[in-house]
Design a protein around this motif. Structure first.
Motif, PDB file in Angstrom:
ATOM      1  N   GLY A  36       5.161  16.339  -3.077  1.00 44.16           N
ATOM      2  CA  GLY A  36       5.937  15.313  -3.751  1.00 44.16           C
ATOM      3  C   GLY A  36       7.249  14.975  -3.064  1.00 44.16           C
ATOM      4  N   GLU A  37       7.384  15.383  -1.824  1.00 40.08           N
ATOM      5  CA  GLU A  37       8.630  15.117  -1.101  1.00 40.08           C
ATOM      6  C   GLU A  37       8.602  13.784  -0.376  1.00 40.08           C
ATOM      7  OE1 GLU A  37      11.506  16.897  -0.952  1.00 40.08           O
ATOM      8  OE2 GLU A  37      10.640  18.008  -2.626  1.00 40.08           O
ATOM      9  N   VAL A  38       7.416  13.298  -0.104  1.00 34.62           N
ATOM     10  CA  VAL A  38       7.252  12.064   0.661  1.00 34.62           C
ATOM     11  C   VAL A  38       6.241  11.184  -0.057  1.00 34.62           C
ATOM     12  CG1 VAL A  38       6.238  11.155   2.786  1.00 34.62           C
ATOM     13  CG2 VAL A  38       7.928  12.982   2.909  1.00 34.62           C
ATOM     14  N   ARG A  39       6.514   9.904  -0.075  1.00 35.11           N
ATOM     15  CA  ARG A  39       5.578   8.958  -0.673  1.00 35.11           C
ATOM     16  C   ARG A  39       4.697   8.347   0.400  1.00 35.11           C
ATOM     17  NH1 ARG A  39       9.078   4.796  -4.098  1.00 35.11           N
ATOM     18  NH2 ARG A  39       7.278   3.440  -3.827  1.00 35.11           N
ATOM     19  N   ALA A  40       3.432   8.229   0.120  1.00 33.31           N
ATOM     20  CA  ALA A  40       2.520   7.515   1.011  1.00 33.31           C
ATOM     21  C   ALA A  40       2.427   6.084   0.516  1.00 33.31           C
ATOM     22  CB  ALA A  40       1.151   8.176   1.012  1.00 33.31           C
ATOM     23  N   VAL A  41       2.820   5.142   1.344  1.00 31.38           N
ATOM     24  CA  VAL A  41       2.891   3.745   0.939  1.00 31.38           C
ATOM     25  C   VAL A  41       1.810   2.954   1.662  1.00 31.38           C
ATOM     26  CG1 VAL A  41       4.346   1.696   0.850  1.00 31.38           C
ATOM     27  CG2 VAL A  41       5.376   3.957   0.569  1.00 31.38           C
ATOM     28  N   SER A  42       0.930   2.329   0.880  1.00 38.16           N
ATOM     29  CA  SER A  42      -0.105   1.456   1.448  1.00 38.16           C
ATOM     30  C   SER A  42       0.296   0.018   1.206  1.00 38.16           C
ATOM     31  CB  SER A  42      -1.466   1.719   0.795  1.00 38.16           C
ATOM     32  OG  SER A  42      -1.977   2.955   1.191  1.00 38.16           O
ATOM     33  N   VAL A  43       0.693  -0.647   2.226  1.00 37.77           N
ATOM     34  CA  VAL A  43       1.255  -1.970   2.084  1.00 37.77           C
ATOM     35  C   VAL A  43       0.263  -3.037   2.551  1.00 37.77           C
ATOM     36  CG1 VAL A  43       2.431  -2.638   4.204  1.00 37.77           C
ATOM     37  CG2 VAL A  43       3.642  -2.696   2.026  1.00 37.77           C
ATOM     38  N   ASP A  44      -0.611  -2.667   3.432  1.00 43.14           N
ATOM     39  CA  ASP A  44      -1.744  -3.504   3.790  1.00 43.14           C
ATOM     40  C   ASP A  44      -2.887  -2.522   3.957  1.00 43.14           C
ATOM     41  OD1 ASP A  44      -1.250  -2.198   6.187  1.00 43.14           O
ATOM     42  OD2 ASP A  44      -0.216  -3.925   7.044  1.00 43.14           O
ATOM     43  N   ASN A  45      -3.997  -2.953   4.567  1.00 44.60           N
ATOM     44  CA  ASN A  45      -4.965  -1.891   4.759  1.00 44.60           C
ATOM     45  C   ASN A  45      -5.075  -1.462   6.213  1.00 44.60           C
ATOM     46  OD1 ASN A  45      -6.163  -4.439   4.845  1.00 44.60           O
ATOM     47  ND2 ASN A  45      -8.194  -3.520   4.823  1.00 44.60           N
ATOM     48  N   GLY A  46      -3.920  -1.418   6.848  1.00 45.55           N
ATOM     49  CA  GLY A  46      -3.822  -0.704   8.106  1.00 45.55           C
ATOM     50  C   GLY A  46      -3.419   0.727   7.821  1.00 45.55           C
ATOM     51  N   ALA A  47      -2.634   1.292   8.704  1.00 41.44           N
ATOM     52  CA  ALA A  47      -2.258   2.690   8.565  1.00 41.44           C
ATOM     53  C   ALA A  47      -1.298   2.898   7.400  1.00 41.44           C
ATOM     54  CB  ALA A  47      -1.615   3.179   9.866  1.00 41.44           C
ATOM     55  N   VAL A  48      -1.414   4.058   6.787  1.00 43.67           N
ATOM     56  CA  VAL A  48      -0.512   4.445   5.716  1.00 43.67           C
ATOM     57  C   VAL A  48       0.881   4.667   6.284  1.00 43.67           C
ATOM     58  CG1 VAL A  48      -0.012   6.260   4.040  1.00 43.67           C
ATOM     59  CG2 VAL A  48      -2.364   5.496   4.391  1.00 43.67           C
ATOM     60  N   ARG A  49       1.900   4.294   5.497  1.00 38.83           N
ATOM     61  CA  ARG A  49       3.278   4.531   5.904  1.00 38.83           C
ATOM     62  C   ARG A  49       3.866   5.634   5.050  1.00 38.83           C
ATOM     63  NH1 ARG A  49       5.678   0.329   8.577  1.00 38.83           N
ATOM     64  NH2 ARG A  49       4.250  -1.304   9.281  1.00 38.83           N
ATOM     65  N   PHE A  50       4.774   6.396   5.658  1.00 37.05           N
ATOM     66  CA  PHE A  50       5.333   7.553   4.969  1.00 37.05           C
ATOM     67  C   PHE A  50       6.800   7.307   4.674  1.00 37.05           C
ATOM     68  CE2 PHE A  50       1.557   8.939   7.143  1.00 37.05           C
ATOM     69  CZ  PHE A  50       0.935   9.741   6.200  1.00 37.05           C
ATOM     70  N   ASP A  51       7.172   7.596   3.431  1.00 35.54           N
ATOM     71  CA  ASP A  51       8.496   7.246   2.931  1.00 35.54           C
ATOM     72  C   ASP A  51       9.183   8.485   2.369  1.00 35.54           C
ATOM     73  OD1 ASP A  51      10.714   6.158   1.809  1.00 35.54           O
ATOM     74  OD2 ASP A  51       9.664   4.551   0.746  1.00 35.54           O
ATOM     75  N   PRO A  52      10.206   8.972   3.096  1.00 36.16           N
ATOM     76  CA  PRO A  52      10.921  10.166   2.623  1.00 36.16           C
ATOM     77  C   PRO A  52      11.863   9.873   1.465  1.00 36.16           C
ATOM     78  CG  PRO A  52      11.950   9.359   4.608  1.00 36.16           C
ATOM     79  CD  PRO A  52      10.748   8.485   4.365  1.00 36.16           C
ATOM     80  N   ASN A  53      12.018   8.617   1.122  1.00 36.88           N
ATOM     81  CA  ASN A  53      12.892   8.246   0.018  1.00 36.88           C
ATOM     82  C   ASN A  53      12.081   8.266  -1.277  1.00 36.88           C
ATOM     83  OD1 ASN A  53      14.558   7.071  -1.836  1.00 36.88           O
ATOM     84  ND2 ASN A  53      15.077   5.290  -0.583  1.00 36.88           N
ATOM     85  N   ASN A  54      12.260   9.319  -2.061  1.00 33.50           N
ATOM     86  CA  ASN A  54      11.479   9.386  -3.287  1.00 33.50           C
ATOM     87  C   ASN A  54      12.300   9.039  -4.535  1.00 33.50           C
ATOM     88  OD1 ASN A  54      12.978  11.689  -3.216  1.00 33.50           O
ATOM     89  ND2 ASN A  54      11.248  13.078  -2.995  1.00 33.50           N
ATOM     90  N   SER A  55      13.439   8.415  -4.307  1.00 33.92           N
ATOM     91  CA  SER A  55      14.120   7.835  -5.467  1.00 33.92           C
ATOM     92  C   SER A  55      13.384   6.549  -5.829  1.00 33.92           C
ATOM     93  CB  SER A  55      15.581   7.541  -5.133  1.00 33.92           C
ATOM     94  OG  SER A  55      15.674   6.446  -4.255  1.00 33.92           O
TER      95      SER A  55
END
Ligand code: MN
Ligand code: MN
Ligand code: ZN
Ligand code: ZN
Lengths: 141, 141
Positions: B68-87
């Motif tokens: 739960g420290e990083v969010r996996a963000v799917s913004v299109d259907n290419g590669a997943v993006r990783f987001d360390p901002n969990n606010s």
DNA sequence: ACACAATCAACAAGCTTTGTTGACTACCTC
DNA sequence: GAGGTAGTCAACAAAGCTTGTTGATTGTGT
């Protein structure tokens, strides 16, 4: 998405031929609110036309998306789902069964950029999509 | 996402060993707001540790997501993006350059199911994500 | 009737992510 | 400090989704 008849006219107006395969995709998608993947549409079409290839289904779906008649919805990073409902609405995804349901939500207002820089006039917001996640009634029971 | 030091303690508390490779991923992601893909994190890590494999980077990123420290963000259907901002925050995606920016938006309210059936008590909404799409200031200029 | 778009079958390939295997390394605990 | 074991590496393979290709055939629109 318009009716198959209207789509026929639309495709012709865009120099796209209306083949039985495309018509079958139109009909498979018409009035559908289950957000099927291309595979699901393919299976549905093949019930009536067993020789249609997955490739052809993808082509018809992409044509519909390009014409703005169908929305491509990416809800996870599995297969894209196709949505013939192009009236403004959002989606609820069940964590358990994966079902995608149509929902209506209040339009969110973009307040500010978070990164320090203020969201200035240079930005242009075209669309906003909301995905709610949780558990559907069936899976909660 | 917490600091690399805190993550070290967290990983140990979860019986996960803190290797130099994992530490390098922690540091590559710490304070980053560009929503990098695994490939991008990999490249960043390899600047300092040229032998780290993409596989190992994926493992560290998945561990962070699982904790739960990083969010996996799917913004299109290419590669997943990783987001360390969990606010709690949402995202703006530029149609032109593809850049993903953090934004703050008003929380949307789920009003009703669209499909005819009313949204009843059985539903449980855990989270909501909003994706705004448009053109960023740089691409508008 | 004709030109040419579309389809089919049958694969191949790109892209992202995960699996595997065997050898080696090094972290954590005792 | 030593040992057990998790982690890593290299080097691929493979799964899953989507698009590309090719050559032959069909059939749509005008
Ligand atoms: Mn929908
Ligand atoms: Mn973010
Ligand atoms: Zn469900
Ligand atoms: Zn841009």
């Amino acid at each position: 998405m318009r009716t198959p008849d209207d789509l026929t006219a639309l495709f012709r107006a865009n120099q796209l031929k209306v083949t039985p395969q495309r018509l079958a995709v139109f009909e498979a998608l018409h009035g559908d609110d289950t957000h099927p993947t291309a595979e699901v549409v393919h299976a549905r079409v093949r019930e009536r036309m067993p020789t249609v290839s997955l490739r052809t289904v993808y082509q018809a779906l992409n044509d519909l998306v390009d014409l703005g008649e169908v929305r491509a919805v990416s809800v996870d990073n599995g297969a894209v789902r196709f949505d013939p409902n192009n009236s403004g609405h959002d989606h609820f995804v069940c964590r358990d069964c994966g079902r995608v349901s149509d929902v209506t939500a209040s339009r969110p207002r973009l307040v500010a950029a978070t990164g320090g820089e203020v969201l200035d006039e240079g930005y242009t917001v075209d669309t906003s999509e909301i995905i709610f996640r949780g558990r559907c009634a069936a899976c909660n029971a």
